[in-house]
Structures are given as C-alpha cells and as structure tokens.
Design a protein around this motif. Structure first.
Motif, PDB file in Angstrom:
ATOM      1  N   GLU A 130       0.765  -1.325  -0.092  1.00  0.00           N
ATOM      2  CA  GLU A 130      -0.056  -0.028  -0.202  1.00  0.00           C
ATOM      3  C   GLU A 130       0.799   1.049   0.088  1.00  0.00           C
ATOM      4  O   GLU A 130       0.544   2.314  -0.440  1.00  0.00           O
ATOM      5  CB  GLU A 130      -1.024  -0.015   1.246  1.00  0.00           C
ATOM      6  CG  GLU A 130      -1.960  -1.127   1.278  1.00  0.00           C
ATOM      7  CD  GLU A 130      -2.888  -0.862  -0.266  1.00  0.00           C
ATOM      8  OE1 GLU A 130      -3.238   0.236  -0.462  1.00  0.00           O
ATOM      9  OE2 GLU A 130      -3.006  -1.833  -0.763  1.00  0.00           O
ATOM     10  N   ALA A 133       2.107   1.685  -3.304  1.00  0.00           N
ATOM     11  CA  ALA A 133       1.087   1.970  -4.523  1.00  0.00           C
ATOM     12  C   ALA A 133       1.232   3.523  -4.894  1.00  0.00           C
ATOM     13  O   ALA A 133       0.712   3.792  -5.724  1.00  0.00           O
ATOM     14  CB  ALA A 133      -0.225   1.374  -4.060  1.00  0.00           C
ATOM     15  N   HIS A 170      -1.537  -4.648  -8.571  1.00  0.00           N
ATOM     16  CA  HIS A 170      -0.572  -3.141  -8.707  1.00  0.00           C
ATOM     17  C   HIS A 170      -0.177  -3.125 -10.021  1.00  0.00           C
ATOM     18  O   HIS A 170       0.575  -2.080 -10.174  1.00  0.00           O
ATOM     19  CB  HIS A 170       0.261  -3.055  -7.637  1.00  0.00           C
ATOM     20  CG  HIS A 170      -0.251  -2.831  -6.395  1.00  0.00           C
ATOM     21  ND1 HIS A 170      -0.977  -1.638  -5.622  1.00  0.00           N
ATOM     22  CD2 HIS A 170      -0.535  -3.784  -5.467  1.00  0.00           C
ATOM     23  CE1 HIS A 170      -1.418  -1.893  -4.372  1.00  0.00           C
ATOM     24  NE2 HIS A 170      -0.965  -3.458  -4.145  1.00  0.00           N
TER      25      HIS A 170
END
Length: 323
Positions: A130, A133, A170
């Motif tokens: 995360e 990202a 992703h």
C-alpha cells in the motif's frame, strides 16, 4: 557483474578510474530495496554488487542505515539503496529507521519490493504494498527465498499465487529468485534495467559503495554481535569506531560497543572475556578482507542507558532522519 574492489574511507577519485562517458543506450538510476524485516534485502544487495557491503544475520531489522551498493555493467549502472525493514516501531530508533525507509521510496528511480517467497503474502506485505502503491516510480516485486519453498508443487502453488495476486493488483512485474544461492539474479537484473531511463555513470565503474570505511568496520563488528549473542542484546547495540591508525604492515582499530544495560554488557564480555574475544576475532577476520591487510582490533563495552530513546544519543551514534 562487475569485479569488486576494496572501499575507501571517503569517496576520493584518486585510485579509481575516471567516470567514463556512457555508450549509446546506457541506463542508470537509483533502485530502492524495500520490504519487511528479514526477507533477505541485504543478502540480495551483496549478491548483486558482488561484494559484502551490507551486514546480514538471521536477526530481523539488521540494517539500520540506508546503504548504497553500486553495480556497473556494460549496459547500466544501478545504485542499490538497501533500507531498514519496514515494521511497527517500538522506540525512537525504530521510528527513525522506518521513516528513513519510507523516505527512500520517494527518492529513488525504481523500487524493488522484496518478499519472503517461502511463506504466503501476509498483512505486513500488504502494508508495504500500500505504501508503494503511491510511489511515482516503477515497482518490481521480487520473490526471494524460492530455494526454501516446499518441494511439492501443490504446496508451492498457493505461495506463488498469493504474490502473483499482489503483483497483478498493482500492475507490477514479478521475479522469483534466491539471493542466497544467486539463482535467477540475471533475470532480476534485466527486469530492473528495463525499468530505468537512459542516464550517465554516477560513480566510477570500479566503485562498489559510497559508504565510509569506518562505517563498514563498525557494521562488521555489529554483525558478529548479532551472530554470537542472545536475542536480548543485538537491537540494543551501537558501535563507535573511535580510532583507526594505518601503517605499512597493520591497521589498528579501537572501537566501543554501547549497550543499554549492565546485564547486556556482561553477556557481551562473557566469562573471563570469552565472548568479547570471539566477537573481536570474528570481526577482525571480516575487517581484514575489507582493508586487505592485517588488523589489530581492540574492543571496549560501555553502558549508555536508554540510548535508543534519546534523540541526542541516536545522533551521536549516527542515526538520524535522512534528508
């Protein structure tokens, strides 16, 4: 991969080749190596540059500073930035380490996200994913420790699937490899180079790190403490290399090991100094490889209560938020 050479105390072009003009199509850039603690980031960087520039041990959170390892080939120059493992910090030192690792994500040209391929992706991996990202540069998901995967195909399948799912979510390329056995590193390297833009040589091609030699000496001493002492000691240790004297035949080094409690000092010294002798002997052998000559190493142990919680002490030992 390039041939490794010894490291100098500060970067000085004297003794190294000049920075050459790159050929057409040459690529270069900074690649951050990030991930949870103990996934093999430092082992990987050492394998890629062809020389030990970062210490390794089975103990998590071994790396404390952002380390740069430099790999130069005919096609590219990659400056690898090895970062502390991203984890939930429990003291001021931990907060600095995690903040520095996060800052590295935003200051590199590409990121290699290293995971432990011998176990399925977990919450810690999802947390790092995360963070990445939101990075502006490309990310490669590196699945390390495939040599430790089960032999049965049905047991490997869920491991691979968990990371393939993470990569697909992703849009990241996934590369499987073993840093320890140096398998499939050519594939990893080709994938990294593919993500970089054309660029110059940033360093002479025969340099493998820009870290001061004293820093590397201190890290080699800390590595032997990690390998030889019990669990309670390693994270409470800071090394200060107080003096280095060099002459034609020998390098004399005086260093102080700082711990937080008297009990830790007792463990490090051992019965009649036995543990300190082992640590000193093993560290001396590693430092001799660094300086390529004979070394006399003298170690002292000093108690500095709660140094990991003190900003001023942390700065004294070289731990600060990096710009």
């Amino acid at each position: 991969m390039s041939q490794a050479i010894s490291m100098v105390d500060t970067f000085d072009p004297v003794g190294y080749s000049a920075i050459p003009t790159p050929p057409e199509g040459f690529k270069s850039g900074f690649v951050g190596i990030v991930g949870r603690p103990n996934v093999g980031k430092s082992t990987l960087m050492n394998a890629l540059v062809g020389q030990k520039v970062a210490i390794t041990s089975p103990t998590a959170q071994t790396t404390r500073n952002r380390l740069r390892g430099i790999l130069s080939t005919d096609q590219a120059q990659i400056i690898f930035v090895d970062t502390p493992g991203i984890h939930k910090p429990h003291h001021e030192l931990g907060k600095i380490l995690v903040k520095n690792a996060r800052m590295a994500i935003d200051s590199v040209d590409a990121t290699l996200f290293v995971v432990d391929g011998s176990a399925e992706a977990g919450r810690g991996d999802q947390f790092v994913a995360e963070l990445l990202a939101h990075s502006s540069g490309p990310v490669i998901l590196g699945m390390n420790k495939v040599d430790q995967q089960p032999e049965q195909a049905e047991a490997i399948a869920p491991l691979d699937a968990s990371y393939q799912s993470l990569a697909d979510a992703h849009g990241w390329p996934l590369v499987k490899f073993s840093a320890l056995h140096e398998t499939s590193l050519d594939t990893l390297l080709a994938t990294l180079i593919d993500q970089l833009d054309p660029g110059p040589y940033y360093y002479p091609p025969d340099l493998v790190t820009d870290q001061p030699e004293r820093f590397i000496m201190g890290e080699l001493i800390r590595e032997q403490i990690l390998l030889n002492t019990r669990e309670e000691v390693p994270h409470s240790v800071a090394i200060a290399v107080d003096r280095v004297e060099e002459d034609t035949n020998i390098t004399r080094i005086l260093a102080t090991i700082h711990v937080e409690r008297e009990s830790q000092k007792g463990i490090l010294i051992g019965k009649k100094g036995s543990m300190l002798k082992v640590i000193g002997s093993d560290a001396r052998q590693q430092i001799q490889k660094l300086v390529m000559g004979q070394v006399y190493l003298e170690l002292f142990v000093k108690v500095v209560p709660k140094w990991r919680q003190s900003r001023s002490r942390l700065e004294d030992f070289g731990y600060r938020v990096e710009e």
